[in-house]
Design a protein around this motif. Structure first.
Motif, PDB file in Angstrom:
ATOM      1  N   GLU A 135       0.497 -17.717   8.621  1.00 48.39           N
ATOM      2  CA  GLU A 135       1.290 -16.680   8.337  1.00 48.39           C
ATOM      3  C   GLU A 135       2.045 -16.754   6.977  1.00 48.39           C
ATOM      4  O   GLU A 135       2.119 -17.857   6.628  1.00 48.39           O
ATOM      5  N   ASP A 136       2.694 -15.754   6.568  1.00 48.62           N
ATOM      6  CA  ASP A 136       3.312 -15.532   5.463  1.00 48.62           C
ATOM      7  C   ASP A 136       4.761 -15.053   5.550  1.00 48.62           C
ATOM      8  O   ASP A 136       4.543 -13.764   5.535  1.00 48.62           O
ATOM      9  N   LYS A 137       5.507 -15.643   6.257  1.00 56.53           N
ATOM     10  CA  LYS A 137       6.851 -15.059   6.684  1.00 56.53           C
ATOM     11  C   LYS A 137       7.712 -14.448   5.493  1.00 56.53           C
ATOM     12  O   LYS A 137       8.663 -13.743   5.592  1.00 56.53           O
ATOM     13  N   GLY A 138       7.275 -15.224   4.414  1.00 53.97           N
ATOM     14  CA  GLY A 138       8.204 -14.745   2.962  1.00 53.97           C
ATOM     15  C   GLY A 138       7.882 -13.333   2.911  1.00 53.97           C
ATOM     16  O   GLY A 138       8.609 -12.398   2.606  1.00 53.97           O
ATOM     17  N   ARG A 139       6.550 -13.092   2.823  1.00 55.16           N
ATOM     18  CA  ARG A 139       5.949 -11.701   2.635  1.00 55.16           C
ATOM     19  C   ARG A 139       6.296 -10.532   3.515  1.00 55.16           C
ATOM     20  O   ARG A 139       6.874  -9.704   3.270  1.00 55.16           O
ATOM     21  N   GLU A 140       6.220 -11.135   4.734  1.00 55.18           N
ATOM     22  CA  GLU A 140       6.558 -10.165   5.928  1.00 55.18           C
ATOM     23  C   GLU A 140       8.220  -9.902   5.615  1.00 55.18           C
ATOM     24  O   GLU A 140       8.434  -8.429   6.155  1.00 55.18           O
ATOM     25  N   ALA A 141       9.086 -10.942   5.422  1.00 51.10           N
ATOM     26  CA  ALA A 141      10.449 -10.366   5.352  1.00 51.10           C
ATOM     27  C   ALA A 141      10.606  -9.360   4.198  1.00 51.10           C
ATOM     28  O   ALA A 141      11.241  -8.309   4.581  1.00 51.10           O
ATOM     29  N   VAL A 142       9.796  -9.476   3.134  1.00 54.71           N
ATOM     30  CA  VAL A 142       9.980  -8.365   2.020  1.00 54.71           C
ATOM     31  C   VAL A 142       9.523  -7.263   2.317  1.00 54.71           C
ATOM     32  O   VAL A 142      10.208  -6.090   2.248  1.00 54.71           O
ATOM     33  N   GLU A 143       8.208  -7.254   3.044  1.00 56.08           N
ATOM     34  CA  GLU A 143       7.677  -5.906   3.403  1.00 56.08           C
ATOM     35  C   GLU A 143       8.707  -5.209   4.488  1.00 56.08           C
ATOM     36  O   GLU A 143       8.888  -4.042   4.378  1.00 56.08           O
ATOM     37  N   ALA A 144       9.194  -5.822   5.541  1.00 55.58           N
ATOM     38  CA  ALA A 144      10.313  -5.099   6.295  1.00 55.58           C
ATOM     39  C   ALA A 144      11.391  -4.654   5.759  1.00 55.58           C
ATOM     40  O   ALA A 144      11.768  -3.468   5.963  1.00 55.58           O
ATOM     41  N   ALA A 145      11.973  -5.499   4.679  1.00 56.22           N
ATOM     42  CA  ALA A 145      13.175  -5.101   4.207  1.00 56.22           C
ATOM     43  C   ALA A 145      12.922  -3.869   3.154  1.00 56.22           C
ATOM     44  O   ALA A 145      13.591  -2.933   3.254  1.00 56.22           O
ATOM     45  N   LEU A 146      11.749  -3.818   2.672  1.00 52.98           N
ATOM     46  CA  LEU A 146      11.479  -2.710   1.688  1.00 52.98           C
ATOM     47  C   LEU A 146      11.147  -1.367   2.410  1.00 52.98           C
ATOM     48  O   LEU A 146      11.315  -0.287   2.000  1.00 52.98           O
ATOM     49  N   ALA A 147      10.587  -1.485   3.575  1.00 50.37           N
ATOM     50  CA  ALA A 147      10.048  -0.613   4.337  1.00 50.37           C
ATOM     51  C   ALA A 147      11.321  -0.017   4.925  1.00 50.37           C
ATOM     52  O   ALA A 147      11.351   1.220   5.122  1.00 50.37           O
ATOM     53  N   THR A 148      12.293  -0.914   5.328  1.00 50.61           N
ATOM     54  CA  THR A 148      13.521  -0.174   5.911  1.00 50.61           C
ATOM     55  C   THR A 148      14.471   0.459   4.792  1.00 50.61           C
ATOM     56  O   THR A 148      14.862   1.617   4.876  1.00 50.61           O
ATOM     57  N   TRP A 149      14.471  -0.288   3.523  1.00 47.39           N
ATOM     58  CA  TRP A 149      15.148   0.679   2.454  1.00 47.39           C
ATOM     59  C   TRP A 149      14.300   2.024   2.458  1.00 47.39           C
ATOM     60  O   TRP A 149      15.326   2.872   1.978  1.00 47.39           O
ATOM     61  N   ASN A 150      13.241   1.979   2.269  1.00 53.44           N
ATOM     62  CA  ASN A 150      12.488   3.296   1.887  1.00 53.44           C
ATOM     63  C   ASN A 150      13.031   4.309   3.079  1.00 53.44           C
ATOM     64  O   ASN A 150      13.155   5.692   2.996  1.00 53.44           O
ATOM     65  N   VAL A 151      13.187   3.976   4.225  1.00 56.37           N
ATOM     66  CA  VAL A 151      13.505   4.832   5.554  1.00 56.37           C
ATOM     67  C   VAL A 151      15.007   5.320   5.252  1.00 56.37           C
ATOM     68  O   VAL A 151      15.504   6.517   5.232  1.00 56.37           O
ATOM     69  N   LEU A 152      15.673   4.238   4.860  1.00 50.81           N
ATOM     70  CA  LEU A 152      17.008   4.710   4.560  1.00 50.81           C
ATOM     71  C   LEU A 152      17.431   5.582   3.449  1.00 50.81           C
ATOM     72  O   LEU A 152      18.119   6.574   3.396  1.00 50.81           O
ATOM     73  N   ARG A 153      16.455   5.300   2.510  1.00 48.57           N
ATOM     74  CA  ARG A 153      16.619   6.266   1.279  1.00 48.57           C
ATOM     75  C   ARG A 153      16.337   7.544   1.505  1.00 48.57           C
ATOM     76  O   ARG A 153      16.916   8.879   1.045  1.00 48.57           O
ATOM     77  N   ALA A 154      15.071   7.881   2.417  1.00 45.11           N
ATOM     78  CA  ALA A 154      14.664   9.274   2.764  1.00 45.11           C
ATOM     79  C   ALA A 154      15.798   9.915   3.781  1.00 45.11           C
ATOM     80  O   ALA A 154      16.055  11.303   3.749  1.00 45.11           O
ATOM     81  N   LEU A 155      16.620   9.147   4.372  1.00 45.59           N
ATOM     82  CA  LEU A 155      17.768   9.648   5.163  1.00 45.59           C
ATOM     83  C   LEU A 155      18.898  10.089   4.499  1.00 45.59           C
ATOM     84  O   LEU A 155      19.840  11.042   4.907  1.00 45.59           O
ATOM     85  N   ALA A 156      19.096   9.487   3.377  1.00 41.82           N
ATOM     86  CA  ALA A 156      20.307   9.782   2.411  1.00 41.82           C
ATOM     87  C   ALA A 156      20.304  10.975   1.897  1.00 41.82           C
ATOM     88  O   ALA A 156      19.334  11.697   1.507  1.00 41.82           O
TER      89      ALA A 156
END
Length: 156
Positions: A135-156
């Protein structure tokens, strides 16, 4: 294996300003986590990246909070806590995890959770994103954070 059933997340982070806050303990594991995070950021077209090293995992929340308050769009917390023979593991794991959650909720900034809490070094190495890791938990952490950032931007 804990990664069973993990989603495939493809994100576009172009324009995001991201900080990676990485613990200094367990060099080989941390080098893998950092490399995985940096690779994921590059794949997501993130060019504004700051890397800072924390003394240990216990210090991740305060540093992540500082970067979140400085206008970063996402902060990636990377660390590893390996179980030992004392209750120290439980205290540090709980404090760091609760602290990172609080930072995200208090600031509204996505915190990529790349904090490994493992029973032994072999489990940490298996999640570190190294050539022979499963597994690559460093990659997964980035993907989760950026996916969340995109959702939050869409809500703004």
């Amino acid at each position: 294996m804990s990664g069973a059933g993990a989603p495939t997340i493809t994100v576009d982070g172009a324009g995001a300003r991201v900080a990676i806050v990485a613990s200094q303990w367990h060099t080989q594991v941390m080098d893998g986590l950092i490399a995985g995070a940096q690779s994921a950021l590059a794949d997501a077209h993130v060019t504004d990246v700051t890397l800072v090293r924390a003394p240990g995992s216990f210090e991740l929340p305060i540093l992540c909070q500082a970067y979140a308050r400085q206008g970063f769009d996402a902060v990636i917390a990377l660390g590893v806590i390996i179980r030992g023979g004392t209750p120290h593991f439980e205290y540090v794991s709980a404090a760091a995890t609760d602290g990172l959650n609080r930072v995200a909720l208090d600031t509204g900034v996505p915190i990529g959770f790349g904090l490994l809490t493992t029973d032994d070094e072999a489990q940490a190495l298996d999640r570190a994103g190294l050539a022979d890791s499963r597994e690559d938990k460093g990659r997964e952490a980035v993907e989760a954070a950026l996916a969340t950032w995109n959702v939050l931007r869409a809500l703004a």
